[in-house]
Design a protein around this motif. Sequence first.
Motif, PDB file in Angstrom:
ATOM      1  N   HIS A 128       0.826  -1.213   0.000  1.00 45.94           N
ATOM      2  CA  HIS A 128       0.000   0.000   0.000  1.00 45.94           C
ATOM      3  C   HIS A 128       0.862   1.266   0.000  1.00 45.94           C
ATOM      4  N   SER A 129       1.957   1.239  -0.742  1.00 45.70           N
ATOM      5  CA  SER A 129       2.845   2.389  -0.934  1.00 45.70           C
ATOM      6  C   SER A 129       3.519   2.866   0.346  1.00 45.70           C
ATOM      7  N   VAL A 130       3.782   1.930   1.264  1.00 45.33           N
ATOM      8  CA  VAL A 130       4.505   2.230   2.504  1.00 45.33           C
ATOM      9  C   VAL A 130       5.553   1.147   2.709  1.00 45.33           C
ATOM     10  N   CYS A 131       6.802   1.549   2.926  1.00 42.63           N
ATOM     11  CA  CYS A 131       7.848   0.560   3.163  1.00 42.63           C
ATOM     12  C   CYS A 131       7.539  -0.208   4.440  1.00 42.63           C
ATOM     13  N   PRO A 132       7.471  -1.527   4.373  1.00 38.73           N
ATOM     14  CA  PRO A 132       7.185  -2.319   5.573  1.00 38.73           C
ATOM     15  C   PRO A 132       8.319  -2.293   6.593  1.00 38.73           C
ATOM     16  N   ALA A 133       9.511  -1.887   6.191  1.00 37.08           N
ATOM     17  CA  ALA A 133      10.651  -1.856   7.111  1.00 37.08           C
ATOM     18  C   ALA A 133      10.785  -0.522   7.847  1.00 37.08           C
ATOM     19  N   CYS A 134      10.596   0.586   7.130  1.00 35.56           N
ATOM     20  CA  CYS A 134      10.854   1.899   7.747  1.00 35.56           C
ATOM     21  C   CYS A 134       9.663   2.854   7.715  1.00 35.56           C
ATOM     22  N   SER A 135       8.574   2.441   7.093  1.00 32.92           N
ATOM     23  CA  SER A 135       7.342   3.236   6.980  1.00 32.92           C
ATOM     24  C   SER A 135       7.467   4.465   6.080  1.00 32.92           C
ATOM     25  N   ALA A 136       8.530   4.542   5.287  1.00 30.15           N
ATOM     26  CA  ALA A 136       8.640   5.623   4.305  1.00 30.15           C
ATOM     27  C   ALA A 136       7.522   5.477   3.288  1.00 30.15           C
ATOM     28  N   LEU A 137       7.027   6.593   2.807  1.00 29.15           N
ATOM     29  CA  LEU A 137       5.951   6.576   1.822  1.00 29.15           C
ATOM     30  C   LEU A 137       6.526   6.464   0.421  1.00 29.15           C
ATOM     31  N   PHE A 138       5.976   5.528  -0.354  1.00 25.97           N
ATOM     32  CA  PHE A 138       6.323   5.378  -1.761  1.00 25.97           C
ATOM     33  C   PHE A 138       5.273   6.103  -2.592  1.00 25.97           C
ATOM     34  N   ASN A 139       5.624   6.466  -3.802  1.00 26.86           N
ATOM     35  CA  ASN A 139       4.699   7.144  -4.700  1.00 26.86           C
ATOM     36  C   ASN A 139       3.587   6.171  -5.119  1.00 26.86           C
ATOM     37  N   PRO A 140       2.331   6.435  -4.714  1.00 25.28           N
ATOM     38  CA  PRO A 140       1.245   5.523  -5.092  1.00 25.28           C
ATOM     39  C   PRO A 140       0.985   5.507  -6.595  1.00 25.28           C
ATOM     40  N   GLY A 141       1.418   6.539  -7.301  1.00 26.43           N
ATOM     41  CA  GLY A 141       1.253   6.588  -8.747  1.00 26.43           C
ATOM     42  C   GLY A 141       2.061   5.539  -9.484  1.00 26.43           C
ATOM     43  N   CYS A 142       3.048   4.974  -8.814  1.00 23.81           N
ATOM     44  CA  CYS A 142       3.859   3.923  -9.445  1.00 23.81           C
ATOM     45  C   CYS A 142       3.009   2.726  -9.847  1.00 23.81           C
ATOM     46  N   SER A 143       1.915   2.518  -9.136  1.00 25.24           N
ATOM     47  CA  SER A 143       1.049   1.378  -9.463  1.00 25.24           C
ATOM     48  C   SER A 143       0.484   1.486 -10.885  1.00 25.24           C
ATOM     49  N   LEU A 144       0.412   2.704 -11.409  1.00 21.28           N
ATOM     50  CA  LEU A 144      -0.074   2.896 -12.774  1.00 21.28           C
ATOM     51  C   LEU A 144       0.875   2.306 -13.813  1.00 21.28           C
ATOM     52  N   HIS A 145       2.125   2.099 -13.415  1.00 18.65           N
ATOM     53  CA  HIS A 145       3.153   1.593 -14.327  1.00 18.65           C
ATOM     54  C   HIS A 145       3.596   0.168 -14.001  1.00 18.65           C
ATOM     55  N   ALA A 146       2.883  -0.498 -13.120  1.00 23.45           N
ATOM     56  CA  ALA A 146       3.292  -1.834 -12.666  1.00 23.45           C
ATOM     57  C   ALA A 146       3.485  -2.816 -13.826  1.00 23.45           C
ATOM     58  N   ALA A 147       2.669  -2.724 -14.851  1.00 23.22           N
ATOM     59  CA  ALA A 147       2.769  -3.642 -15.991  1.00 23.22           C
ATOM     60  C   ALA A 147       4.071  -3.453 -16.773  1.00 23.22           C
ATOM     61  N   ASP A 148       4.755  -2.329 -16.573  1.00 20.28           N
ATOM     62  CA  ASP A 148       6.049  -2.115 -17.207  1.00 20.28           C
ATOM     63  C   ASP A 148       7.149  -2.954 -16.557  1.00 20.28           C
ATOM     64  N   TYR A 149       6.877  -3.456 -15.351  1.00 20.13           N
ATOM     65  CA  TYR A 149       7.873  -4.152 -14.567  1.00 20.13           C
ATOM     66  C   TYR A 149       7.512  -5.593 -14.218  1.00 20.13           C
ATOM     67  N   PHE A 150       6.204  -5.840 -14.068  1.00 22.61           N
ATOM     68  CA  PHE A 150       5.737  -7.122 -13.537  1.00 22.61           C
ATOM     69  C   PHE A 150       4.648  -7.726 -14.416  1.00 22.61           C
ATOM     70  N   GLU A 151       4.666  -9.031 -14.571  1.00 24.48           N
ATOM     71  CA  GLU A 151       3.605  -9.753 -15.267  1.00 24.48           C
ATOM     72  C   GLU A 151       2.366  -9.740 -14.356  1.00 24.48           C
ATOM     73  N   LEU A 152       1.349  -9.044 -14.788  1.00 25.77           N
ATOM     74  CA  LEU A 152       0.155  -8.910 -13.979  1.00 25.77           C
ATOM     75  C   LEU A 152      -0.987  -9.739 -14.570  1.00 25.77           C
ATOM     76  N   LYS A 153      -1.853 -10.194 -13.694  1.00 27.53           N
ATOM     77  CA  LYS A 153      -3.015 -10.970 -14.148  1.00 27.53           C
ATOM     78  C   LYS A 153      -3.909 -10.082 -14.977  1.00 27.53           C
ATOM     79  N   LYS A 154      -4.390 -10.628 -16.040  1.00 25.88           N
ATOM     80  CA  LYS A 154      -5.335  -9.896 -16.888  1.00 25.88           C
ATOM     81  C   LYS A 154      -6.736 -10.138 -16.360  1.00 25.88           C
ATOM     82  N   ASP A 155      -7.533  -9.086 -16.286  1.00 24.58           N
ATOM     83  CA  ASP A 155      -8.929  -9.222 -15.801  1.00 24.58           C
ATOM     84  C   ASP A 155      -9.829  -9.779 -16.859  1.00 24.58           C
TER      85      ASP A 155
END
Length: 112
Positions: free
Chosen positions: A85-112
């Motif tokens: 959920h865009s939060v580092c589980p180790a240090c609680s730093a916030l990640f950019n939630p907009g990165c999820s829009l580009h997930a298919a550029d990096y990871f094989e995602l299930k097609k709906d």
Amino acid sequence: MYSHGKKIMGEVLDQETRCVHYHTKKDIIAIKFYCCDTYYPCKSCHDLKGCGNHSVWPASLFNEKAIFCGACGTELTINDYLQCHSVCPACSALFNPGCSLHAADYFELKKD
């Protein structure tokens, strides 16, 4: 550039892995690219300076550590990253939630 002892390639601007393409306060991850086993801040950095053979992580390897938190240096598995959920589980730093829009550029995602 090195961040927490990890080499990050590309157009990196600072120790938290921000790059010329993405450099907000929350742009603090780097992704190990499946095709070359090398960390880059984003696909654009990889396109410019990478291996030239871009491929995404297959879903069968989502338990591999391939996400690097520039705030604390923790390496996350792809599953951990996709579920954090865009939060580092180790240090609680916030990640950019907009990165999820580009997930298919990096990871094989299930097609709906």
